[in-house]
Structure formats: C-alpha cells, structure tokens
Design a protein around this motif. Structure first.
Motif, PDB file in Angstrom:
ATOM      1  N   LEU A  56       2.431  45.739  65.282  1.00 63.16           N
ATOM      2  CA  LEU A  56       1.320  45.310  65.345  1.00 63.16           C
ATOM      3  C   LEU A  56       1.509  46.827  64.276  1.00 63.16           C
ATOM      4  O   LEU A  56       0.761  47.648  63.647  1.00 63.16           O
ATOM      5  CB  LEU A  56       0.540  44.587  65.287  1.00 63.16           C
ATOM      6  N   ILE A  57       1.912  48.016  65.360  1.00 58.51           N
ATOM      7  CA  ILE A  57       1.351  49.676  64.893  1.00 58.51           C
ATOM      8  C   ILE A  57       2.789  50.129  64.568  1.00 58.51           C
ATOM      9  O   ILE A  57       2.008  50.319  63.669  1.00 58.51           O
ATOM     10  CB  ILE A  57       1.030  50.068  66.606  1.00 58.51           C
ATOM     11  N   SER A  58       3.395  48.868  64.333  1.00 58.31           N
ATOM     12  CA  SER A  58       4.992  49.863  63.322  1.00 58.31           C
ATOM     13  C   SER A  58       4.482  49.386  61.696  1.00 58.31           C
ATOM     14  O   SER A  58       4.863  50.457  60.771  1.00 58.31           O
ATOM     15  CB  SER A  58       6.174  49.211  63.687  1.00 58.31           C
ATOM     16  N   VAL A  59       3.418  48.516  61.845  1.00 59.27           N
ATOM     17  CA  VAL A  59       3.229  48.016  60.346  1.00 59.27           C
ATOM     18  C   VAL A  59       1.357  48.732  59.721  1.00 59.27           C
ATOM     19  O   VAL A  59       1.501  48.304  59.101  1.00 59.27           O
ATOM     20  CB  VAL A  59       3.142  46.326  60.198  1.00 59.27           C
ATOM     21  N   GLY A  60       1.379  49.298  61.072  1.00 66.61           N
ATOM     22  CA  GLY A  60      -0.282  49.536  60.790  1.00 66.61           C
ATOM     23  C   GLY A  60      -1.292  49.175  60.874  1.00 66.61           C
ATOM     24  O   GLY A  60      -2.099  49.228  59.352  1.00 66.61           O
ATOM     25  N   THR A  61      -1.741  48.162  61.389  1.00 70.01           N
ATOM     26  CA  THR A  61      -2.839  47.055  61.559  1.00 70.01           C
ATOM     27  C   THR A  61      -3.807  48.226  61.837  1.00 70.01           C
ATOM     28  O   THR A  61      -3.999  48.549  62.528  1.00 70.01           O
ATOM     29  CB  THR A  61      -2.003  46.571  62.639  1.00 70.01           C
TER      30      THR A  61
ATOM     31  N   ASP B  46      -1.982  36.465  68.989  1.00 73.73           N
ATOM     32  CA  ASP B  46      -2.811  37.735  68.043  1.00 73.73           C
ATOM     33  C   ASP B  46      -4.622  38.362  68.812  1.00 73.73           C
ATOM     34  O   ASP B  46      -4.837  39.299  68.539  1.00 73.73           O
ATOM     35  CB  ASP B  46      -2.636  38.112  66.478  1.00 73.73           C
ATOM     36  N   LYS B  47      -4.770  37.292  69.218  1.00 76.97           N
ATOM     37  CA  LYS B  47      -5.852  37.295  70.451  1.00 76.97           C
ATOM     38  C   LYS B  47      -5.556  37.095  71.591  1.00 76.97           C
ATOM     39  O   LYS B  47      -6.603  37.527  72.373  1.00 76.97           O
ATOM     40  CB  LYS B  47      -6.889  36.330  69.950  1.00 76.97           C
ATOM     41  N   ARG B  48      -4.217  37.849  71.908  1.00 79.53           N
ATOM     42  CA  ARG B  48      -4.644  37.637  73.635  1.00 79.53           C
ATOM     43  C   ARG B  48      -5.380  40.096  73.788  1.00 79.53           C
ATOM     44  O   ARG B  48      -4.964  40.509  72.500  1.00 79.53           O
ATOM     45  CB  ARG B  48      -3.020  37.712  73.604  1.00 79.53           C
ATOM     46  N   PHE B  49      -5.511  39.766  74.784  1.00 75.09           N
ATOM     47  CA  PHE B  49      -5.994  40.578  75.228  1.00 75.09           C
ATOM     48  C   PHE B  49      -5.438  42.161  75.170  1.00 75.09           C
ATOM     49  O   PHE B  49      -6.111  42.752  74.347  1.00 75.09           O
ATOM     50  CB  PHE B  49      -6.395  40.864  76.879  1.00 75.09           C
TER      51      PHE B  49
ATOM     52  N   MET C 191      -6.071  44.488  71.163  1.00 70.51           N
ATOM     53  CA  MET C 191      -6.693  45.696  71.592  1.00 70.51           C
ATOM     54  C   MET C 191      -5.712  46.873  70.507  1.00 70.51           C
ATOM     55  O   MET C 191      -6.199  47.730  70.091  1.00 70.51           O
ATOM     56  CB  MET C 191      -6.546  45.640  72.923  1.00 70.51           C
ATOM     57  N   LEU C 192      -4.012  46.453  71.609  1.00 63.37           N
ATOM     58  CA  LEU C 192      -3.724  48.102  71.527  1.00 63.37           C
ATOM     59  C   LEU C 192      -2.943  47.388  69.611  1.00 63.37           C
ATOM     60  O   LEU C 192      -2.930  48.630  68.800  1.00 63.37           O
ATOM     61  CB  LEU C 192      -2.123  47.843  72.653  1.00 63.37           C
ATOM     62  N   GLY C 193      -2.437  45.698  69.287  1.00 62.26           N
ATOM     63  CA  GLY C 193      -1.894  46.052  68.269  1.00 62.26           C
ATOM     64  C   GLY C 193      -2.640  45.974  67.377  1.00 62.26           C
ATOM     65  O   GLY C 193      -2.354  47.074  66.390  1.00 62.26           O
ATOM     66  N   ARG C 194      -4.321  45.739  67.360  1.00 59.54           N
ATOM     67  CA  ARG C 194      -5.113  46.152  66.246  1.00 59.54           C
ATOM     68  C   ARG C 194      -5.757  47.344  66.268  1.00 59.54           C
ATOM     69  O   ARG C 194      -6.508  47.453  65.258  1.00 59.54           O
ATOM     70  CB  ARG C 194      -6.050  44.559  65.655  1.00 59.54           C
ATOM     71  N   GLY C 195      -6.408  48.327  67.761  1.00 60.40           N
ATOM     72  CA  GLY C 195      -6.492  48.692  68.077  1.00 60.40           C
ATOM     73  C   GLY C 195      -8.221  48.415  68.360  1.00 60.40           C
ATOM     74  O   GLY C 195      -9.116  49.766  68.000  1.00 60.40           O
TER      75      GLY C 195
ATOM     76  N   GLY D 211     -14.837  53.221  65.826  1.00 59.45           N
ATOM     77  CA  GLY D 211     -14.479  52.938  65.245  1.00 59.45           C
ATOM     78  C   GLY D 211     -13.099  52.261  65.948  1.00 59.45           C
ATOM     79  O   GLY D 211     -12.629  52.574  67.327  1.00 59.45           O
ATOM     80  N   PRO D 212     -11.797  52.415  65.778  1.00 60.34           N
ATOM     81  CA  PRO D 212     -10.976  51.797  66.279  1.00 60.34           C
ATOM     82  C   PRO D 212      -9.407  52.568  66.778  1.00 60.34           C
ATOM     83  O   PRO D 212     -10.116  53.655  66.512  1.00 60.34           O
ATOM     84  CB  PRO D 212      -9.204  50.747  65.348  1.00 60.34           C
TER      85      PRO D 212
END
Length: 396
Positions: free
Chosen positions: A357-362, A108-111, A115-119, A311-312
């Motif tokens: 992460l996108i599907s669950v609205g992270t 979850d901390k890969r580039f 960026m895309l998973g958390r925004g 922000g994101p």
C-alpha cells in the motif's frame, strides 16, 4: 417459583443473587429463538457472561437451546495473555458442544494495515475510528451471516452497569424497551431482522465478576479456565484495581493500566517493551510526519470549515514507524518464554500488505499526497483574493 428480583433491591448483590437474576433474564427471553449467540471479547465481563450462561444451561436452570455460538472478536490488538486465555476458553467450550467462531476485520481494516498502509493517524478522543472498523463492523457481518443460516437468534452481551458513565446512560435509555421497566435487570433490545439482544449480567457488580472468575462463590466451583483472566486484571487485588483492558497500549486511553498490571506478572514480563507504544502514538501525531490541507474547498468553491486540518502520515514516516513496530515486536519475542506462542503485532501477511500500500502511494479519501507537511507554517489571510492561503518561509 422464585420471586422476581429488581436491580435495586440490594445495591450489594451477592453472587447467588446475581446469578439468580441472570437466570431470570435468560428465561424471560429464551422464547425469542432456540439459537443463542454470545459476543465474546475475552475480557472479564464477556468471559463471565459466556461461562455463566453455559453453566446455567448445563445445570438445568435455563432451557438448553438448539445451538449456542460464541463469536470471538479478535481485533489483533488484544493483550497477549487475554488473547491466550480467550483461545483456551473457546477450546474448552468447543469440547462441550459450543459452536465457536473467531471474527477478524478484513485485511485492509486491521489496525496496523489501516494506519500504516493508508496513513491514518492513531485513533484519539475526537477521532476514534478503531472500535467501529476493528470490532463492531466485523461482528455485524458475522451476525448477518449467522442470521442467514439460523434465522432469528438471541444475542447475549457482557454489557454491565458501572463500566462507564456513557454506557450507563445508554442502558438507562434502552432498558425500558419491549415493555420492561428500569430495574428489572434486563437490558434487551430488538435487532432488526435478526432477533433480540440481551445483557444477562447487566446488574453484576465488579466483585460478582471476580468471585465468579476466581471460583470464590460458595458452590460455584464451575471448572471453566477463568483464573488466568482474573490474574490479568490484578489477581487477588483484581476487584480493587479494576483495571480496564482493551487494545495494547490503547491510543484513546490516558493510561494503559491493564498492560501495566500484566507486565508485573513474571510469565508476561517480556511484554514490557509494549509500554513504548504510548510514545509511538505521540510521534505519529506530530506535525513533521503528517500532511495538512491548505484551503480545502467544497464543490461550490467555498472554503470548508476545517480546510486547514491535519491529515495522514507521509509515506516516509509510515516506513519508519513500520520499522519501529517490527523492532519492538522483535524485542518482545527475544524475551519470550519458550512455551508461549510467537508474539505478532504485525504478521508477515500484514507487513507485506502495508509495504504494498505504501509502494503504490495509498492515501485516505480526499487526500492525494501532494498536500504540504503539517509543520510547514502557513496562514489563511482574510484579505487574500478568493481566500487563497499565502505561505510563509521557503514556500512563499
């Protein structure tokens, strides 16, 4: 016994003198621990550090430690030819008794996942989140793990004077620690509970680096696979070009000279689509794909000083950018020579995690996704009751 050499005896150190000073530095701190660790990024300086240290051990100019470990910090964003060369270097040294370990950030901390998973928007000069979570934190975890196994150890780094003004300032502050004086060529500091850190090539000039990498130093036909690293930095003109390399299309740098040099090499010309990443960063920072806070308040109810900050990225934008990155990746691989490995900016596991992460609205901490888009114009009125933010246009 060789007389001590000071850093500024000769501002144009030849390779012999540079290596002699490195040997002195290592011998001065060899007593710290019988276990030595080299933090290895695959770049020119860390490659020189790792290989010259091994050469000094093999030639008997420094004592042989009980163990020598190379920790390779794989950010998953290195220039492909540098990553390819680094893996070859590790394989070469592993055959010669060096312990090697590849260190990566957690998923979850890969580039791209971060960026895309958390925004989170791309890093920039005022928001440089990348180095800490992708390189420093994973390396600290790896060093702590080694400490648990080995106790104290001596860490060798490729820090070198002349890489940047900020780095030089840190060296100037740190080089007087442990009773040493500026100019000795030893940049040493304690690592709490783990041992000590030494920069054995701190005094090397860029010409020394390339003389070593290209085997041009008289008597130093060392046999390590370093020629490819020199070529990636510019070949015969490497010392003059002195292209800094880091992440592919580094979002923080004003220009990616390293990638520009690499795509001129026939074997790596298929990487040319990666030059498009600079435009991608700008699109990711745009107001129409990001949210904005609207009068964020502290726990006591007062407005924060940066309550209207951007922000994101929105969920829709993240999916769009994911498709763009995968398309770019596909075009690189379409032109790839058959003997090279498949190129992956985002691998299958990372893509699956991003989509989840996108599907669950992270969202990043303190963001909910209910904030307005940043291109929806609004202002804070100093007369508004309670500091509320009147909206203009379709949100009024």
């Amino acid at each position: 016994m060789t007389a001590p050499i000071t850093l500024f005896d000769d501002l144009r150190l030849d390779l012999d003198t540079a290596i002699d000073l490195t040997a002195q530095a290592v011998n001065a701190y060899a007593h710290v621990s019988p276990h030595w660790v080299v933090t290895f990024s695959g770049g020119k300086d860390s490659t020189a550090t790792l290989t010259v240290l091994h050469w000094l051990i093999e030639s008997g100019r420094v004592p042989r430690p009980e163990s020598l470990t190379a920790l390779y910090a794989d950010t998953r964003m290195e220039l492909p030819p540098l990553h390819h060369a680094a893996m070859g270097q590790l394989a070469h040294l592993a055959e010669r008794g060096v312990r090697t370990r590849v260190v990566q950030p957690p998923m979850d901390k890969r580039f791209w996942v971060y960026m895309l998973g958390r925004g989170v928007p791309p890093p920039g000069a005022h928001f440089r989140w990348c180095t800490g979570i992708m390189k420093l934190e994973p390396m600290q975890v790896a060093l702590a793990s080694l400490s648990a196994d080995l106790g104290q150890f001596l860490v060798m780094t490729g820090v070198r004077i002349g890489e940047s003004a900020a780095r030089d300032a840190r060296i100037a502050i740190s080089c007087s620690k442990d009773g040493s004086e500026c100019g000795q060529g030893y940049f040493q500091q304690e690592i709490q509970g783990q041992g000590a850190m030494l920069a054995p090539i701190v005094h090397w000039r860029v010409c020394n680096i390339f003389d070593w990498l290209t085997n041009q130093g008289v008597g130093y036909a060392h046999g390590y696979p370093t020629l490819d690293v020199a070529a990636i930095y510019g070949g015969d003109e490497a010392a003059e070009i002195n292209a800094r390399t880091g992440c592919i299309g580094c979002p923080v740098a004003s220009r990616d000279k390293g990638l520009e040099v690499v795509v001129q090499l026939p074997e790596w010309a298929h990487l040319r689509p990666l030059l498009e990443l600079r435009g991608l960063w700008e699109d990711m920072r745009a107001d129409n794909v990001r949210l904005r806070k609207r009068g964020e308040r502290k726990k006591d109810g007062t407005l924060t000083g940066n309550g209207d900050r951007k922000g994101p990225m929105t969920l829709e934008a993240r999916l769009m950018f994911l498709d763009r990155v995968l398309d770019l990746q596909g075009r690189v691989n379409a032109g790839k020579p058959a003997h090279l490995p498949v190129f992956e900016l985002i691998n299958a596991e990372e893509e699956a995690r991003i989509r989840h992460l996108i599907s669950v609205g992270t969202w990043p901490d303190r963001w909910t996704g209910d904030e307005p888009r940043a291109d929806e114009f609004f202002y804070r009125s100093q007369f508004a009751e309670g500091g509320q933010l009147p909206l203009i246009g379709d949100l009024a």
